[in-house]
Design an enzyme around this catalytic site. Structure first.
Site, PDB file in Angstrom:
ATOM      1  N   GLU A 183       9.200   9.781  25.381  1.00  0.00           N
ATOM      2  CA  GLU A 183       7.983   9.809  24.583  1.00  0.00           C
ATOM      3  C   GLU A 183       7.003   8.710  24.983  1.00  0.00           C
ATOM      4  O   GLU A 183       5.790   8.931  25.034  1.00  0.00           O
ATOM      5  CB  GLU A 183       8.321   9.662  23.097  1.00  0.00           C
ATOM      6  CG  GLU A 183       9.052  10.845  22.510  1.00  0.00           C
ATOM      7  CD  GLU A 183       9.487  10.597  21.073  1.00  0.00           C
ATOM      8  OE1 GLU A 183       9.504  11.563  20.286  1.00  0.00           O
ATOM      9  OE2 GLU A 183       9.808   9.432  20.744  1.00  0.00           O
ATOM     10  N   HIS A 204      -8.071  -3.917  24.432  1.00  0.00           N
ATOM     11  CA  HIS A 204      -8.672  -2.668  23.964  1.00  0.00           C
ATOM     12  C   HIS A 204      -8.662  -2.706  22.438  1.00  0.00           C
ATOM     13  O   HIS A 204      -7.612  -2.579  21.814  1.00  0.00           O
ATOM     14  CB  HIS A 204      -7.892  -1.464  24.478  1.00  0.00           C
ATOM     15  CG  HIS A 204      -8.604  -0.165  24.273  1.00  0.00           C
ATOM     16  ND1 HIS A 204      -8.062   1.044  24.656  1.00  0.00           N
ATOM     17  CD2 HIS A 204      -9.816   0.130  23.743  1.00  0.00           C
ATOM     18  CE1 HIS A 204      -8.909   2.021  24.354  1.00  0.00           C
ATOM     19  NE2 HIS A 204      -9.980   1.486  23.790  1.00  0.00           N
ATOM     20  N   PRO A 252     -15.535   3.779  14.227  1.00  0.00           N
ATOM     21  CA  PRO A 252     -16.705   3.089  13.657  1.00  0.00           C
ATOM     22  C   PRO A 252     -16.538   2.742  12.182  1.00  0.00           C
ATOM     23  O   PRO A 252     -17.213   1.844  11.679  1.00  0.00           O
ATOM     24  CB  PRO A 252     -17.842   4.103  13.850  1.00  0.00           C
ATOM     25  CG  PRO A 252     -17.378   5.013  14.929  1.00  0.00           C
ATOM     26  CD  PRO A 252     -15.900   5.093  14.799  1.00  0.00           C
ATOM     27  N   ASP A 256     -12.436  -3.070  26.562  1.00  0.00           N
ATOM     28  CA  ASP A 256     -13.211  -2.153  25.724  1.00  0.00           C
ATOM     29  C   ASP A 256     -13.121  -2.670  24.292  1.00  0.00           C
ATOM     30  O   ASP A 256     -12.098  -2.530  23.632  1.00  0.00           O
ATOM     31  CB  ASP A 256     -12.628  -0.743  25.846  1.00  0.00           C
ATOM     32  CG  ASP A 256     -13.348   0.272  24.960  1.00  0.00           C
ATOM     33  OD1 ASP A 256     -14.322  -0.122  24.275  1.00  0.00           O
ATOM     34  OD2 ASP A 256     -12.937   1.442  24.944  1.00  0.00           O
ATOM     35  N   ASN A 262     -15.224  -1.682  21.863  1.00  0.00           N
ATOM     36  CA  ASN A 262     -15.738  -0.672  20.940  1.00  0.00           C
ATOM     37  C   ASN A 262     -16.712  -1.267  19.924  1.00  0.00           C
ATOM     38  O   ASN A 262     -16.743  -0.864  18.752  1.00  0.00           O
ATOM     39  CB  ASN A 262     -14.583   0.032  20.221  1.00  0.00           C
ATOM     40  CG  ASN A 262     -13.963   1.128  21.062  1.00  0.00           C
ATOM     41  OD1 ASN A 262     -14.646   2.019  21.544  1.00  0.00           O
ATOM     42  ND2 ASN A 262     -12.656   1.040  21.272  1.00  0.00           N
ATOM     43  N   ASN A 289     -20.703   3.070  27.868  1.00  0.00           N
ATOM     44  CA  ASN A 289     -20.049   4.293  27.428  1.00  0.00           C
ATOM     45  C   ASN A 289     -21.141   5.324  27.188  1.00  0.00           C
ATOM     46  O   ASN A 289     -22.125   5.035  26.502  1.00  0.00           O
ATOM     47  CB  ASN A 289     -19.255   4.031  26.141  1.00  0.00           C
ATOM     48  CG  ASN A 289     -18.589   5.282  25.599  1.00  0.00           C
ATOM     49  OD1 ASN A 289     -18.926   5.757  24.528  1.00  0.00           O
ATOM     50  ND2 ASN A 289     -17.628   5.825  26.321  1.00  0.00           N
ATOM     51  N   PHE A 321     -22.916   9.486  21.791  1.00  0.00           N
ATOM     52  CA  PHE A 321     -23.081   8.030  21.768  1.00  0.00           C
ATOM     53  C   PHE A 321     -23.390   7.525  23.163  1.00  0.00           C
ATOM     54  O   PHE A 321     -22.775   7.926  24.145  1.00  0.00           O
ATOM     55  CB  PHE A 321     -21.815   7.344  21.256  1.00  0.00           C
ATOM     56  CG  PHE A 321     -21.886   5.837  21.331  1.00  0.00           C
ATOM     57  CD1 PHE A 321     -22.539   5.114  20.360  1.00  0.00           C
ATOM     58  CD2 PHE A 321     -21.327   5.155  22.403  1.00  0.00           C
ATOM     59  CE1 PHE A 321     -22.629   3.727  20.438  1.00  0.00           C
ATOM     60  CE2 PHE A 321     -21.401   3.776  22.490  1.00  0.00           C
ATOM     61  CZ  PHE A 321     -22.053   3.060  21.501  1.00  0.00           C
TER      62      PHE A 321
END
Length: 650
Positions: free
Chosen positions: A371, A444, A449, A507, A509, A565, A570
């Site tokens: 997995e 990361h 949002p 990243d 975000n 991005n 976006f």
């Protein structure tokens, strides 16, 4: 990199080969001159489709007059809608018709889709509007002014039953359009910029002189109806539309869109003519790149992208080509699946003298071996010819949060922070030639949002942990392991953690107006910051957040990029390469993506860009350490006793 792109694209192409009745507020344009100037406007409600009772039963006939199989349902709908559109030729038909219906509400009831679209629009940077549609139908217009396309909030535009011979390329700016009716004009061709309107549900082009549909319109993945009846559309496009419908035509266009590459991104040199001080050997490059994990690159998420360009085999080749072309000293990748790190990137980059450090997201700890192969994480690669790995660590934000005494009793930690399994990978490297050391943090941050508070808390914990790690690295100086016969480099010692060169990339975000950016750039955030939204996070919301490092975004030296991005929903900067200004200096940066190219691209990934993010590349120079001068010895006036004796003798 683009030299092999056309052939690669060709290879993969060969391998992969009901409208609703809605009510809206609409601006009724009373007068319009040929330049498109708008005067005398009034608000009305309208029906997007017209009279639903007006049906049209289309049947095909054989040569002897006997009825054959009826036309497909989608083509019957096309013909029915065409008939309705032909009858809607009066001036401002869509604005006027609801006003003449008894009992019709001016505003009209909103459908579920309209409510969803309104919420989506509210998230964008668009001012509130009481009207979202314009009706220029039946005005005899021969041209429209580009000023019209400044109304970027529009979701419906009616320019049907005019005398237009072309649509301006500026129409690509109306990215929120869901309905465009350009029927009954004199259009011969269509601008490829229509492909930018990825929110379109209806594109009506009935009764024009159009012979071809540009393949760039294949990005209109949400289109439900393209009205082409009454145009001399050439085969095979006409046959695809008649037999299989709009969706099939869009798919065909998307899968067969030609690949025209952009110009290469410029390399921006900083301090030109004034090279940074220090040794040439102490100059190094860092590449940061969210590569878009294979399991996330689905047609559902990226419906505007050709399926063969979303294929992992195609994308990984493009990613590896880009990494090899930049040949950075340090490479930080996000969204790397465990199996891809082991089977793709580690072997491929080893041929180019890289070694990697990888940790998957924390959910992998409770998974079986089979997995966890699909779990993505952060991977940091470094040139083995230049660096020695001194230490490596992982920062698990979920575990770090619950380990803090001040947060153990806060509900927000359990409900908001702990469920997020984001991590950061920290490596401690030493230059084999000069002995300087550098801390590389590859992170990361959570994407949602709705969780701005969690982004800020994760970043605060990152900085807190880096403070501890850097102090540990400053106190301990493990001997450098060198092969037999080689001379070890001189070891550069650091009195405190903040003196060690530090790179934090990934990243985040988070945009430049966020609390995350403020914390990193300014070194502190107030406990009542808007991004915390009244949440409770122990000392973070009691005393605020801070860190001791002097950090700056590398791209802030030239102004942040237009985006890192880019998707239809976006476009913005959320990836960064931060550096400690007291120990490092930026000497070069990889610049913007070609502006002209971007005017015709609906979103990434695509045939040229294998991820929805772009790579960041920065060159740094290690600043020479400032050595504090030793205190001068006290002045020597000789033996005080002897001096006294001398005076006594006098």
């Amino acid at each position: 990199m683009h030299s092999n792109l056309a052939s690669a694209a060709f290879k993969y192409q060969q391998q992969q080969q009901p409208h609703q009745h809605m009510e809206h507020n609409l601006i009724h344009v009373q007068n319009s001159n040929s330049s498109g100037a708008l005067t005398g406007v009034h608000q009305h409600a309208f029906s997007a489709v017209g009279n639903p009772g007006n049906t049209f039963n289309a049947q095909q006939h054989t040569g002897n007059g006997a009825p054959a199989q009826p036309a497909p349902v989608h083509w019957q709908e096309q013909l029915q809608l065409c008939q309705q559109t032909r009858s809607n030729g009066s001036p401002h038909h869509h604005a006027r018709s609801p006003a003449h219906r008894p009992g019709q509400s001016v505003s009209g009831a909103k459908t579920k889709r309209e409510e969803e679209e309104e919420k989506k629009r509210a998230k964008g940077n668009f001012p509130r509007q009481d009207w979202l549609a314009l009706d220029f139908s039946g005005q005899g217009l021969r041209a429209v002014s580009n000023a019209l396309f400044g109304y970027t909030f529009l979701d419906k535009l009616y320019i049907n039953h005019n005398k237009l011979t072309k649509l301006p390329s500026a129409i690509g700016r109306l990215k929120l359009l869901t309905h465009l009716d350009a029927s009954s004009n004199n259009l011969v061709d269509l601008p490829i910029e229509l492909g930018m309107l990825t929110n379109l549900r209806q594109l009506l082009l009935f009764d024009n002189q159009i012979t071809n549909i540009p393949p760039e319109l294949g990005t209109l993945y949400q289109l439900e109806m393209m009205g082409i009846e009454g145009n001399p559309i050439a085969d095979p496009l006409k046959q695809i539309m008649m037999k299989q419908g709009t969706r099939a035509l869009i798919t065909y266009l998307r899968e067969n869109c030609p690949a025209v590459p952009p110009t290469a991104r410029d390399w921006v040199v900083l301090n030109d003519g004034d090279k940074p001080s220090g040794k040439e050997e102490d100059r190094f490059t860092v590449l940061c790149y969210n590569i878009l994990c294979d399991k996330y690159a689905t047609q559902t998420m990226y419906g505007y992208t050709a399926s063969w360009a979303l294929n992992w085999d195609y994308r990984k080749d493009l990613i590896l080509q880009e990494l090899q072309s930049h040949n950075a000293d340090i490479v930080c990748l996000q969204e790397v699946a465990t199996d891809n790190f082991e089977e793709v990137f580690s072997p491929a980059l080893a041929y180019h003298e890289y070694k990697g450090v990888f940790w998957p997201k924390s959910r992998a700890k409770i998974m079986s071996d089979s997995e966890k192969k699909n779990v993505d994480g952060c991977a940091t690669f470094f040139k083995t010819t230049k660096y020695t790995l001194i230490d490596k660590q992982v920062i698990d934000f979920s575990s770090s949060a619950i380990a803090r005494e001040d947060m153990k009793k806060t509900a927000d930690i359990y409900n908001r922070v702990m469920p997020k399994d984001n991590i950061a990978v920290v490596t401690f490297l030493e230059n084999k030639l000069t002995g300087y050391r550098v801390i590389i943090a590859n992170v990361h941050i959570t994407w949602d949002p709705a969780f701005k508070d969690v982004k800020l808390v994760q970043t605060a914990m990152l900085m807190e942990e880096l403070g501890k790690i850097s102090e540990k690295f400053a106190r301990t100086h493990p001997p450098t392991r060198t092969p037999a016969g080689e001379t070890p480099p001189p070891t550069v010692k650091y009195a405190e953690g903040i003196q060690i060169p530090l790179i934090i990339c990934g990243d985040f975000n988070s945009t430049p107006d966020s609390g995350v950016y403020e914390l990193l750039a300014r070194g502190q955030v107030h406990s009542e910051h808007d991004d915390l939204a009244g949440r409770t996070y122990g000392n973070f919301t009691k005393d605020g957040m801070s860190h001791p490092f002097s950090l700056k975004s590398s791209y802030a030296n030239i102004g942040e990029l237009s985006f890192t991005n880019y998707t239809p929903g976006f476009s913005g900067v959320i990836d960064y390469v931060w550096y400690s200004t007291n120990s490092l200096q930026v000497s070069g940066l990889l610049g913007e993506v070609d502006d002209r190219y971007m005017e015709r691209v609906a979103g990434f990934p695509n045939v040229h860009f294998p991820s929805d993010h772009i790579a960041l590349l920065a060159e740094f120079q290690v600043k020479p350490q400032k050595v504090k001068p030793a205190k001068p010895p006290p002045p020597d006036f000789g033996n005080s006793n002897n001096n006294n004796n001398s005076r006594d003798r006098k």
